[in-house]
Design an enzyme around this catalytic site. Structure first.
Site, mmCIF file in Angstrom:
data_model
loop_
_atom_site.group_PDB
_atom_site.id
_atom_site.type_symbol
_atom_site.label_atom_id
_atom_site.label_comp_id
_atom_site.label_asym_id
_atom_site.label_seq_id
_atom_site.Cartn_x
_atom_site.Cartn_y
_atom_site.Cartn_z
ATOM 1 N N ASN A 82 0.511 -0.875 0.107
ATOM 2 C CA ASN A 82 0.217 0.130 0.873
ATOM 3 C C ASN A 82 1.181 1.271 0.011
ATOM 4 O O ASN A 82 1.240 1.270 -0.114
ATOM 5 C CB ASN A 82 -0.842 -0.158 1.151
ATOM 6 C CG ASN A 82 -2.563 0.692 1.154
ATOM 7 O OD1 ASN A 82 -2.283 1.960 0.424
ATOM 8 N ND2 ASN A 82 -3.476 -0.497 1.391
ATOM 9 N N HIS A 112 23.897 2.944 11.020
ATOM 10 C CA HIS A 112 24.938 3.813 11.049
ATOM 11 C C HIS A 112 26.236 3.369 12.527
ATOM 12 O O HIS A 112 25.519 2.909 13.805
ATOM 13 C CB HIS A 112 25.123 4.913 10.771
ATOM 14 C CG HIS A 112 24.270 5.579 10.255
ATOM 15 N ND1 HIS A 112 25.378 6.000 8.656
ATOM 16 C CD2 HIS A 112 23.063 5.584 9.171
ATOM 17 C CE1 HIS A 112 24.265 5.845 7.769
ATOM 18 N NE2 HIS A 112 23.417 6.500 8.542
ATOM 19 N N ALA A 167 -0.040 -2.809 13.901
ATOM 20 C CA ALA A 167 -0.109 -1.513 13.650
ATOM 21 C C ALA A 167 1.089 -0.615 13.961
ATOM 22 O O ALA A 167 1.056 -1.121 15.995
ATOM 23 C CB ALA A 167 -1.167 -0.808 13.321
ATOM 24 N N ARG A 190 0.395 -13.429 20.839
ATOM 25 C CA ARG A 190 -0.285 -15.020 21.168
ATOM 26 C C ARG A 190 0.204 -15.565 19.807
ATOM 27 O O ARG A 190 0.484 -15.091 18.262
ATOM 28 C CB ARG A 190 -1.499 -14.921 21.680
ATOM 29 C CG ARG A 190 -2.546 -13.952 20.108
ATOM 30 C CD ARG A 190 -4.129 -14.529 20.926
ATOM 31 N NE ARG A 190 -4.795 -13.321 20.191
ATOM 32 C CZ ARG A 190 -5.299 -13.690 18.682
ATOM 33 N NH1 ARG A 190 -5.534 -14.859 17.835
ATOM 34 N NH2 ARG A 190 -6.083 -12.978 17.960
#
Length: 205
Positions: A82, A112, A167, A190
């Protein structure tokens, strides 16, 4: 030793060397062009295929999308990404079959040194002056994975098969097969089981 050889060997390298800049330039310009196209434009798939190390027959990138090198990324079949998919594929990025990427996902295979004097002064540029030092570690994503919106995956991480990443997660460590994982840092919540089925939401035809 060439900069690409240093990357493969896990050594510090110069990301702003002409050797690497020329390679990145092609990926950046191709992404820039892809991101200007209408989503039905038939040129899109060929453009993406031209910069990637490998990709399956069926795939879709919702623009905008950004690859740093492109040719260090290897993607399987039936891939979907997306909006705002960003891949810093300074090291290799491996993505399996049937992977779904939600909006604003970043795969960050580059890093870095933490010490400032190492980050800014260990290596010399093409002009002989101190330059930025970078290191990179591969990312591996298995089959049948769904990565939720706003997720960042850090270099060196392996995500197993049949995984869902919630998310906003920051994935710093390996994730095993068949689990729901989420959080910052991302951790296993879980196992995913048949009790998670949504078959009852399928409309009758």
């Amino acid at each position: 030793m060439k900069e690409t050889e240093k990357i493969r060997a896990g050594l510090l390298f110069r990301p702003n060397s002409m050797e690497l800049r020329d390679t990145k330039h092609k990926a950046h310009e191709t992404c820039r062009l892809y991101n200007t196209l209408d989503e039905y434009d038939e040129r899109g798939p060929a453009l993406m295929r031209s910069i990637l190390g490998k990709i399956g027959e069926r795939f879709y990138f919702q623009s905008p999308v950004q690859f740093n090198y492109g040719l260090h990324t290897y993607i399987g079949e039936d891939f979907f990404a997306n909006y705002n998919f960003c891949v810093l594929d300074d090291a290799d990025v491996y993505i399996g079959d049937n992977v779904m990427i939600a909006p604003n996902v970043s795969l960050m295979a580059a890093s870095h040194p933490l010490l400032a004097y190492e980050r800014l002064g260990l290596l010399r540029g093409d002009d002989g002056l101190p330059t930025i030092a970078e290191n990179a570690e591969p990312i591996r994503i298995g089959n049948n994975v769904w990565i939720g919106c706003g997720v960042t995956v850090i270099g060196g991480v392996t995500i197993g098969n049949d995984v869902v990443i919630g998310a906003g997660s920051v994935v710093l460590h390996d994730i095993p097969d068949g689990v729901l994982a989420a959080g910052n840092p991302c951790r296993v919540i879980r196992k995913i089981t048949e009790t998670d089925s949504l078959r009852h939401l399928v409309a009758e035809e």
